[in-house]
Design a protein around this motif. Structure first.
Motif, short mmCIF file in Angstrom:
data_model
loop_
_atom_site.label_atom_id
_atom_site.label_comp_id
_atom_site.label_asym_id
_atom_site.label_seq_id
_atom_site.Cartn_x
_atom_site.Cartn_y
_atom_site.Cartn_z
N SER A 34 0.87 -1.19 0.00
CA SER A 34 0.00 0.00 0.00
C SER A 34 0.90 1.23 0.00
CB SER A 34 -0.91 0.02 1.23
OG SER A 34 -0.18 0.45 2.38
N ILE A 35 0.38 2.33 -0.53
CA ILE A 35 1.17 3.55 -0.63
C ILE A 35 1.64 3.98 0.76
CG2 ILE A 35 1.06 6.03 -1.20
CD1 ILE A 35 -0.78 5.20 -3.58
N LYS A 36 0.75 3.87 1.74
CA LYS A 36 1.09 4.28 3.11
C LYS A 36 2.23 3.42 3.68
CE LYS A 36 -1.22 5.18 7.55
NZ LYS A 36 -0.60 4.17 8.43
N GLU A 37 2.13 2.10 3.51
CA GLU A 37 3.18 1.20 4.02
C GLU A 37 4.52 1.47 3.36
OE1 GLU A 37 2.53 -3.21 4.67
OE2 GLU A 37 0.58 -2.64 3.83
N GLU A 38 4.48 1.67 2.05
CA GLU A 38 5.72 1.89 1.30
C GLU A 38 6.34 3.24 1.68
OE1 GLU A 38 4.70 1.19 -2.85
OE2 GLU A 38 3.76 -0.73 -2.28
N HIS A 39 5.48 4.24 1.85
CA HIS A 39 5.93 5.57 2.27
C HIS A 39 6.63 5.47 3.63
CE1 HIS A 39 5.28 10.07 2.51
NE2 HIS A 39 5.50 9.79 3.77
N GLU A 40 6.00 4.79 4.55
CA GLU A 40 6.58 4.65 5.91
C GLU A 40 7.87 3.85 5.88
OE1 GLU A 40 3.25 3.15 8.12
OE2 GLU A 40 2.36 5.14 8.34
N ALA A 41 7.95 2.82 5.02
CA ALA A 41 9.17 2.02 4.90
C ALA A 41 10.35 2.91 4.51
CB ALA A 41 8.98 0.90 3.87
N VAL A 42 10.14 3.83 3.56
CA VAL A 42 11.22 4.71 3.11
C VAL A 42 11.59 5.72 4.18
CG1 VAL A 42 11.91 6.43 1.37
CG2 VAL A 42 10.65 4.39 0.68
N ARG A 43 10.61 6.25 4.88
CA ARG A 43 10.90 7.23 5.94
C ARG A 43 11.63 6.57 7.13
NH1 ARG A 43 10.76 11.10 3.14
NH2 ARG A 43 8.98 12.44 2.69
N GLU A 44 11.28 5.31 7.42
CA GLU A 44 11.81 4.67 8.64
C GLU A 44 12.91 3.66 8.37
OE1 GLU A 44 8.25 3.05 10.36
OE2 GLU A 44 7.32 5.05 10.41
N ARG A 45 12.87 2.99 7.18
CA ARG A 45 13.82 1.90 6.93
C ARG A 45 14.43 2.05 5.53
NH1 ARG A 45 9.15 -0.11 8.50
NH2 ARG A 45 8.73 -1.27 6.58
N ALA A 46 13.83 1.39 4.55
CA ALA A 46 14.33 1.48 3.17
C ALA A 46 13.28 0.99 2.18
CB ALA A 46 15.61 0.67 3.00
N GLY A 47 13.30 1.57 0.99
CA GLY A 47 12.40 1.17 -0.09
C GLY A 47 13.16 1.10 -1.40
N LEU A 48 12.71 0.22 -2.30
CA LEU A 48 13.36 0.05 -3.60
C LEU A 48 12.38 0.37 -4.72
CD1 LEU A 48 15.93 -0.97 -5.12
CD2 LEU A 48 14.87 -3.25 -5.10
N PHE A 49 12.77 1.29 -5.59
CA PHE A 49 11.92 1.73 -6.69
C PHE A 49 12.54 1.36 -8.04
CE2 PHE A 49 11.44 4.63 -3.15
CZ PHE A 49 10.10 4.97 -3.11
N ASP A 50 11.70 0.97 -8.99
CA ASP A 50 12.12 0.83 -10.38
C ASP A 50 11.89 2.17 -11.06
OD1 ASP A 50 12.74 0.08 -12.96
OD2 ASP A 50 10.82 -0.93 -13.33
N VAL A 51 12.97 2.84 -11.41
CA VAL A 51 12.83 4.12 -12.13
C VAL A 51 13.54 4.04 -13.48
CG1 VAL A 51 12.25 5.74 -10.29
CG2 VAL A 51 14.61 5.03 -10.54
N SER A 52 13.47 2.85 -14.07
CA SER A 52 14.13 2.62 -15.36
C SER A 52 13.47 3.36 -16.51
CB SER A 52 14.15 1.12 -15.66
OG SER A 52 14.79 0.41 -14.62
N HIS A 53 12.30 3.95 -16.27
CA HIS A 53 11.63 4.73 -17.31
C HIS A 53 12.31 6.09 -17.54
CE1 HIS A 53 9.97 5.90 -13.47
NE2 HIS A 53 9.34 6.93 -14.00
N MET A 54 13.14 6.53 -16.59
CA MET A 54 13.82 7.81 -16.73
C MET A 54 14.72 7.79 -17.96
SD MET A 54 12.78 9.70 -14.17
CE MET A 54 13.94 10.94 -13.62
N GLY A 55 15.04 8.99 -18.48
CA GLY A 55 15.86 9.09 -19.69
C GLY A 55 17.31 9.40 -19.37
N GLU A 56 18.22 8.84 -20.16
CA GLU A 56 19.64 9.10 -19.98
C GLU A 56 20.28 9.49 -21.31
OE1 GLU A 56 18.24 6.39 -16.84
OE2 GLU A 56 18.35 6.02 -18.99
N PHE A 57 20.97 10.62 -21.31
CA PHE A 57 21.69 11.08 -22.49
C PHE A 57 23.18 11.16 -22.16
CE2 PHE A 57 17.79 14.05 -23.35
CZ PHE A 57 17.02 12.95 -23.72
#
Length: 365
Positions: A34-57
């Motif tokens: 859930s968004i709330k659980e994931e939000h709290e995980a990052v604020r208190e512990r750690a979270g892993l995101f896939d941001v491979s959609h970003m662009g690189e030049f």
């Protein structure tokens, strides 16, 4: 067959409970638990995101630094090798093309990371400004990116490498770091207001890294996180989102990232004239934080009033999981920008009271 673009991690989202949505033409996970659980995980512990959609030049050649100096608002000449810089590209009228991060890999080699929805537009814009002796290459389709964020991010990532991660300080990076046999660029950057890293690797290695990180991070309570938590986290930290706080009609100074606009650098960068005027003469409008006094959530696009006068609109807003308050960012006429100014937000058929408050809403201690 889906018309959406997908990252190399798409096939394994379901294994981790990922629920996907359309995000600017990409099919990406909005949440895993859930968004709330994931939000709290990052604020208190750690979270892993896939941001491979970003662009690189990749920008190379003896004129690479000069080219970037002409193109962006920050002072690229101040960048050392293995350091990163946050900046913006502007149109002549000061409106924002995009906000981006520049990584200086070598004296004449820079990696530029742009927003996913702007890859084609940014590349065309940069091509139009290209200087002789500079090569511009779009490597977005070969590069994947993971964001490991939160107070325990270093502890988790350190399990995969012999490199001392404590030596990678804020907005610096190391290239070709060995992560369990995978070579990656690792930077101490992020979009959450927390400590953490962004990891750039080859597409073929990203599934392995994703699985390895979640496995070794179990003891630290590492969670896979989606775009929902990424948005609430960046919003609490008052980090702008392109298309909301930054647009072709909103300058970086109006958006509140004037620190990344160096109007005293010698080179005539695009938009400098207008941005210099804004810094010297003041603004007519700017983005402020608002907190609801009456019950309601200020959503993107909602109009802001003082009396019968429309004085602005909400650029982003949500119920803050950390602060447990309904808050927003709003672009308002400058006379209504001082702290504690009372305003009303049009939420459906009602105008509900709010006040201007200081930002960032959240700052890690």
């Amino acid at each position: 067959m889906s018309d959406f673009k997908r990252t190399p991690l798409f096939e394994i989202y379901k294994e981790y409970g990922g629920k996907t949505i359309d995000f600017g033409g990409w099919e990406l996970p909005v949440q895993f638990s859930s968004i709330k659980e994931e939000h709290e995980a990052v604020r208190e512990r750690a979270g892993l995101f896939d941001v491979s959609h970003m662009g690189e030049f990749l920008i190379t050649g003896i004129g690479a630094e000069n080219f970037l100096q002409k193109l962006v608002t920050n002072d690229v000449s101040k960048l050392k090798v293995e350091a990163a810089q946050y900046t913006a590209m502007c149109y002549k009228d000061g409106g924002t093309v995009d906000d981006l991060i520049i990584y200086k890999r070598d004296e004449n080699e820079f990696l530029v990371v742009v927003n996913a929805s702007n890859i084609e537009k940014d590349f065309q814009w940069m091509e139009q400004q290209l200087l002789p002796g500079v090569e511009l290459k779009n490597v977005s389709k070969q590069v994947s990116q993971l964001a490991l964020q939160g107070p325990l991010a270093e502890k988790v990532l350190q399990k995969l490498t012999k490199t001392n991660l404590a030596e990678i300080t804020f907005f610096t990076f190391r290239d070709e770091i060995d992560l369990q046999g995978v070579k990656a660029l690792v930077s101490r950057t992020g979009y959450t207001g927390e400590d953490g890293f962004e990891i750039y690797c080859n597409n073929k290695d990203v599934v392995f890294l994703w699985r390895e990180l979640l496995e070794v991070g179990k003891d630290e309570g590492l969670m896979p996180c989606g775009l929902g938590a990424r948005d609430t986290l960046r919003f609490e930290a008052r980090l702008p989102l392109y298309g909301q706080e930054l647009t072709k009609d909103i300058t970086p100074i109006e958006a509140g990232i004037g620190f990344a606009v160096k109007v005293d650098k010698e080179i005539e960068f695009i938009g400098k004239k207008i941005l210099k005027l804004q810094k010297e003469k003041g603004l007519q409008k700017r983005i402020v934080g608002i907190e609801m006094i009456e019950k309601g959530i200020p959503r993107t696009g909602y109009e802001v009033f003082v009396g019968e006068e429309k004085v602005g609109f909400v650029t982003s807003g949500t119920h803050s999981p950390t602060l447990k308050k309904n808050i927003g960012l709003a672009l308002v006429d400058i006379e209504f920008a001082p702290l504690n100014t009372l305003v009303e937000v049009q939420i459906r058929k009602k105008r509900l009271k709010a006040k201007v408050v200081s930002t960032p809403f959240y700052k890690r201690s």
